[in-house]
Scaffold this motif. Sequence first.
Motif, PDB file in Angstrom:
ATOM      1  N   VAL A 111      47.506  43.336  19.939  1.00  0.00           N
ATOM      2  CA  VAL A 111      48.058  42.873  21.217  1.00  0.00           C
ATOM      3  C   VAL A 111      46.935  42.627  22.223  1.00  0.00           C
ATOM      4  O   VAL A 111      46.909  41.603  22.927  1.00  0.00           O
ATOM      5  CB  VAL A 111      49.069  43.898  21.760  1.00  0.00           C
ATOM      6  N   THR A 112      45.983  43.550  22.306  1.00  0.00           N
ATOM      7  CA  THR A 112      44.875  43.394  23.252  1.00  0.00           C
ATOM      8  C   THR A 112      43.976  42.226  22.858  1.00  0.00           C
ATOM      9  O   THR A 112      43.522  41.449  23.718  1.00  0.00           O
ATOM     10  CB  THR A 112      44.046  44.687  23.300  1.00  0.00           C
ATOM     11  N   TYR A 113      43.726  42.106  21.572  1.00  0.00           N
ATOM     12  CA  TYR A 113      42.904  41.009  21.064  1.00  0.00           C
ATOM     13  C   TYR A 113      43.527  39.664  21.430  1.00  0.00           C
ATOM     14  O   TYR A 113      42.864  38.747  21.922  1.00  0.00           O
ATOM     15  CB  TYR A 113      42.803  41.175  19.551  1.00  0.00           C
ATOM     16  N   ARG A 114      44.826  39.535  21.213  1.00  0.00           N
ATOM     17  CA  ARG A 114      45.522  38.283  21.517  1.00  0.00           C
ATOM     18  C   ARG A 114      45.488  37.992  23.017  1.00  0.00           C
ATOM     19  O   ARG A 114      45.266  36.862  23.447  1.00  0.00           O
ATOM     20  CB  ARG A 114      46.962  38.357  21.016  1.00  0.00           C
ATOM     21  N   GLY A 115      45.721  39.030  23.831  1.00  0.00           N
ATOM     22  CA  GLY A 115      45.678  38.834  25.274  1.00  0.00           C
ATOM     23  C   GLY A 115      44.304  38.405  25.753  1.00  0.00           C
ATOM     24  O   GLY A 115      44.168  37.555  26.643  1.00  0.00           O
ATOM     25  N   THR A 116      43.259  38.962  25.139  1.00  0.00           N
ATOM     26  CA  THR A 116      41.897  38.586  25.522  1.00  0.00           C
ATOM     27  C   THR A 116      41.596  37.146  25.125  1.00  0.00           C
ATOM     28  O   THR A 116      40.947  36.405  25.866  1.00  0.00           O
ATOM     29  CB  THR A 116      40.891  39.542  24.863  1.00  0.00           C
ATOM     30  N   LEU A 117      42.072  36.729  23.954  1.00  0.00           N
ATOM     31  CA  LEU A 117      41.889  35.337  23.542  1.00  0.00           C
ATOM     32  C   LEU A 117      42.560  34.379  24.514  1.00  0.00           C
ATOM     33  O   LEU A 117      41.975  33.381  24.942  1.00  0.00           O
ATOM     34  CB  LEU A 117      42.466  35.137  22.139  1.00  0.00           C
ATOM     35  N   LEU A 118      43.803  34.682  24.881  1.00  0.00           N
ATOM     36  CA  LEU A 118      44.532  33.799  25.793  1.00  0.00           C
ATOM     37  C   LEU A 118      43.858  33.755  27.162  1.00  0.00           C
ATOM     38  O   LEU A 118      43.703  32.683  27.759  1.00  0.00           O
ATOM     39  CB  LEU A 118      45.983  34.276  25.927  1.00  0.00           C
ATOM     40  N   LEU A 160      45.832  33.230  17.118  1.00  0.00           N
ATOM     41  CA  LEU A 160      46.909  33.746  17.973  1.00  0.00           C
ATOM     42  C   LEU A 160      48.152  34.055  17.154  1.00  0.00           C
ATOM     43  O   LEU A 160      48.809  35.083  17.360  1.00  0.00           O
ATOM     44  CB  LEU A 160      47.223  32.722  19.073  1.00  0.00           C
ATOM     45  N   THR A 161      48.485  33.165  16.213  1.00  0.00           N
ATOM     46  CA  THR A 161      49.655  33.412  15.360  1.00  0.00           C
ATOM     47  C   THR A 161      49.446  34.645  14.498  1.00  0.00           C
ATOM     48  O   THR A 161      50.339  35.485  14.344  1.00  0.00           O
ATOM     49  CB  THR A 161      49.920  32.185  14.477  1.00  0.00           C
ATOM     50  N   THR A 162      48.252  34.757  13.925  1.00  0.00           N
ATOM     51  CA  THR A 162      47.957  35.907  13.068  1.00  0.00           C
ATOM     52  C   THR A 162      48.042  37.214  13.848  1.00  0.00           C
ATOM     53  O   THR A 162      48.592  38.212  13.369  1.00  0.00           O
ATOM     54  CB  THR A 162      46.553  35.753  12.460  1.00  0.00           C
ATOM     55  N   LEU A 163      47.505  37.218  15.054  1.00  0.00           N
ATOM     56  CA  LEU A 163      47.511  38.449  15.842  1.00  0.00           C
ATOM     57  C   LEU A 163      48.920  38.846  16.253  1.00  0.00           C
ATOM     58  O   LEU A 163      49.257  40.034  16.255  1.00  0.00           O
ATOM     59  CB  LEU A 163      46.622  38.266  17.071  1.00  0.00           C
ATOM     60  N   ALA A 164      49.745  37.868  16.609  1.00  0.00           N
ATOM     61  CA  ALA A 164      51.132  38.191  16.946  1.00  0.00           C
ATOM     62  C   ALA A 164      51.847  38.782  15.737  1.00  0.00           C
ATOM     63  O   ALA A 164      52.580  39.787  15.851  1.00  0.00           O
ATOM     64  CB  ALA A 164      51.853  36.943  17.448  1.00  0.00           C
ATOM     65  N   ALA A 165      51.641  38.167  14.554  1.00  0.00           N
ATOM     66  CA  ALA A 165      52.272  38.690  13.341  1.00  0.00           C
ATOM     67  C   ALA A 165      51.722  40.063  12.979  1.00  0.00           C
ATOM     68  O   ALA A 165      52.460  40.954  12.524  1.00  0.00           O
ATOM     69  CB  ALA A 165      52.057  37.716  12.189  1.00  0.00           C
ATOM     70  N   THR A 166      50.413  40.252  13.176  1.00  0.00           N
ATOM     71  CA  THR A 166      49.798  41.542  12.862  1.00  0.00           C
ATOM     72  C   THR A 166      50.393  42.658  13.711  1.00  0.00           C
ATOM     73  O   THR A 166      50.703  43.744  13.210  1.00  0.00           O
ATOM     74  CB  THR A 166      48.282  41.466  13.096  1.00  0.00           C
TER      75      THR A 166
END
Length: 701
Positions: free
Chosen positions: A212-219, A565-571
């Motif tokens: 979740v944090t990784y995805r938020g940082t990417l966005l 982003l898709t992978t991180l959400a699924a992860t």
Amino acid sequence: LRRDAGEARRRLLWAGATRWQVELGTLAETATVALAGTIAGWCVGGGVAAFVARAAGSPGWAVVTHSLLSATGLAAAAGTAAAAAVLLYLTVRAPGLRVGRLAVTPLDVAALAAVAIVGVGYARGSVDTTSLAGGGGGTGAFVLLVPALVTFAAAITAVRLLLPTLRALGRIGRRGPLSLRLASLSLARNPGGATVAATFLVASLGLAIFAVTYRGTLLRGQTDEAAYAAPAPFVVDENLAELVPVLHGWSGRPATPVIRLSGNVPAGTGFSFLGIPSTALPSTGGWRSDFSSEPLGQLSQAIDPGYPARFRSTALPAGSDFELPVTDTGTDVGVRAFFRSPLGDFDSVNLGATHGATRVVLRGRIPYTGATLTSLQLYLLNSNRFASNGGTGTQPTARGLLRLGATSVDGHPVAGAFTNWIGTAGAVRRPGSGVTVAYSLESDQTTTFRPQEPTDGFAIPVLATPAIAAAAGADGTIALAIEGDVIKAHIAGIVTRFPSVDGDAVIADRQTAETVLDAATPGLGTTNELWAESLPSPPPASLTITSRAKILAGLRADPLARGALTTLAATAALALALALVGLLLGIDGDRRDERGELFDLEAQGAAPSTIRTHLRLRALLVGGFGLLGGIATGAVLSALVLSLVAVTASSARPEPPLRLVADPGLLGVAVGAYALIAIVLVFVATRLPGRALERSAEAYA
């Protein structure tokens, strides 16, 4: 589980098995578990990778065959299975080493080794974004391995902390409910299954929070990058194919005028020079508080010169024919007039040349309607004489006195034509009545006669990056060479970077910069860029328009970014689901493995509701411990996000640098949802009929 393995070993030896048969059986069992887990994970991961690749616009099967099914990928899978098998075997068979009151197991040694590897990597800069971008010191493979090492170490730490925590909770709960004390003591007495469940929860929840944090940082990184590249929704520049000045091609819709030039300091460091209205500086898009130790509002006040810095010129009456009577006593020189349009453009008009002591009227056509006279430039003629110049050989020179008469436009006199005008670079205004200029021209300087500007003699205040500020003197003053002209500046503030600039930057108030630059070279301070909130309709086709929204859309349309982003959400979703599955398996294991203890409780008069409460508390204790451990693991993993994002972005140096984003709201919702669903599942899974536990106990007996 070491106790169960030891009991099975003793039973086999009692039944007549040899030691090598027992060891081989243990090795085969651990290898089977490791191999099965690796194959299952590899297949599931490959399927997810293919799905994500296709969703991102890449050929899914080709992605899998060139990664997981390649020789390198299969070797990585075999190595993973072998390492897991060896680790499991050593965990089951290797005796613990006593260090005081502590028993150090192979798992502890492996966890310490993982921590040491990560620590050495940080010390050597192997997870540093700059090293990754420069290709020195670190590798993407190592950085991608870091989360696995940290998760493994956190899981083993959870194993070591679970038993002391349960014992402490049992002591604390002596005055609390009996069910809580029984649950904690029963787990402490036989923590094998609970340890496995807690370890699984810590790893799963930690990876979910990390994803979740990784995805938020990417966005956020994509948003910051787009805003940094375009400080306003639209950035308008001159189209080099059309060569239409920005202010001429713009329709007049409100926009922030900007001067963008290049320069360097005496030390040789190059920089981008920006002239921005100090009043508009606080609203600059793409600015972040980590770019300076001072707020942007305070920095905007620092570059305000504190005095009116508007460029001065002489207004002309309406007309087109400019006339200037002159009398020259000295060497003949040429004279150019510079005119400024209402839009800030400059144009030079050659008025002609002087002819000794003869009075001549220099003439030229005014190029703009509503133009103003900004300066007169004296230049050498081909007929000028040559003289020695400081040992550099003979150079053309011209010396004399130039007396200026009454200037007119179409016969109308120009009021106060040369009031408060001064000479520069070889020209000096003589005191007394009339306008007399003494000149000494040389080929390596530009001699002008112009109005005295408010910036003359002042060092203009600027903001600068540290490398530029380091070249300033002890008093903060510095000479800036901008497009070949040297201006005096004073460092009024430090910024580590500034939006729209990749590298070192110098920022000044636009009006002040315009005045000092146009005074040095007419036209150098002309606005050549606009920052606009909206575009006219239709948009100007003769200008180049950069849209922040298009930049952001391009960043998010990148297949690698969309796939990540898709992978991180699924992860994140899968990790939370696996955590819940692990909790249910723990409950099922308690009901199966603790049948004897549950029978004892019921035989001593415990009601079915008490037994259900006992099971629920056991599950909730394990779940709560896993949740706290997962949060701690996720926090540690999240600290590594910045380095990992750099690798995801093809090891490119992010501009601006990425900033860790931990959305408390989203994380709170995720943790809260897990806790709520876990409680519901625990209550549903332990809701048994009254005599079911007794029947289970009879089966056990």
